[in-house]
Write a protein that holds these residues in place. Sequence first.
Motif, PDB file in Angstrom:
ATOM      1  N   SER A 229       0.808  -1.195  -0.072  1.00 16.75           N
ATOM      2  CA  SER A 229      -0.119  -0.058   0.071  1.00 16.75           C
ATOM      3  C   SER A 229       0.937   1.407  -0.024  1.00 16.75           C
ATOM      4  O   SER A 229       0.497   2.203  -0.579  1.00 16.75           O
ATOM      5  N   ALA A 230       1.994   1.252   0.936  1.00 14.02           N
ATOM      6  CA  ALA A 230       2.906   2.313   0.777  1.00 14.02           C
ATOM      7  C   ALA A 230       3.496   2.435  -0.536  1.00 14.02           C
ATOM      8  O   ALA A 230       3.890   3.716  -0.912  1.00 14.02           O
ATOM      9  N   VAL A 231       3.711   1.355  -1.417  1.00 13.75           N
ATOM     10  CA  VAL A 231       4.575   1.545  -2.535  1.00 13.75           C
ATOM     11  C   VAL A 231       3.703   2.543  -3.621  1.00 13.75           C
ATOM     12  O   VAL A 231       3.980   3.460  -3.979  1.00 13.75           O
ATOM     13  N   PHE A 232       2.124   2.271  -3.366  1.00 12.25           N
ATOM     14  CA  PHE A 232       1.293   2.857  -4.359  1.00 12.25           C
ATOM     15  C   PHE A 232       1.216   4.259  -3.930  1.00 12.25           C
ATOM     16  O   PHE A 232       1.019   5.164  -4.545  1.00 12.25           O
ATOM     17  N   ARG A 233       1.237   4.570  -2.429  1.00 12.07           N
ATOM     18  CA  ARG A 233       0.914   5.881  -2.002  1.00 12.07           C
ATOM     19  C   ARG A 233       2.196   6.750  -2.319  1.00 12.07           C
ATOM     20  O   ARG A 233       1.990   7.997  -2.440  1.00 12.07           O
ATOM     21  N   HIS A 234       3.358   6.241  -2.567  1.00 13.56           N
ATOM     22  CA  HIS A 234       4.439   7.004  -2.986  1.00 13.56           C
ATOM     23  C   HIS A 234       4.980   6.966  -4.320  1.00 13.56           C
ATOM     24  O   HIS A 234       5.838   7.351  -4.711  1.00 13.56           O
TER      25      HIS A 234
END
Length: 124
Positions: free
Chosen positions: A118-123
Amino acid sequence: MHGPERFFEDLTALGLSYHRQTAVNGQVFAIFPDYRVQGGRFAGRVIELGLEAVPSYPQAVAPSIHVHATPQLFDYSDSTANVRNIIQSPLGAEWRYWSLNFSWTPGRTLGDLLGQISAVFRHA
């Protein structure tokens, strides 16, 4: 227990909807057909997300995610040294392999991995 069977057992225990798929090279994947990106510039997009079920799970996870989206979120030309590397996926021509380092350590959970994704997509 370890390896793909443990990986799929852990996914099922989390109540996630997925199906198994074997790539042409024999790698086994969990495919999430309706993965909704939660944050970042792709927020709200529904994609297919593939996660490889490696033989050494839960001691290790694959250093990648596999993305199928129309249009693609990132394509080969979006590779940037030390930021992201987008290459061909063994899942087929319509998929993109995003090379990632999850800094995995034994004892982490599949929930931790999903949080990192999820953090990969957020960033992105």
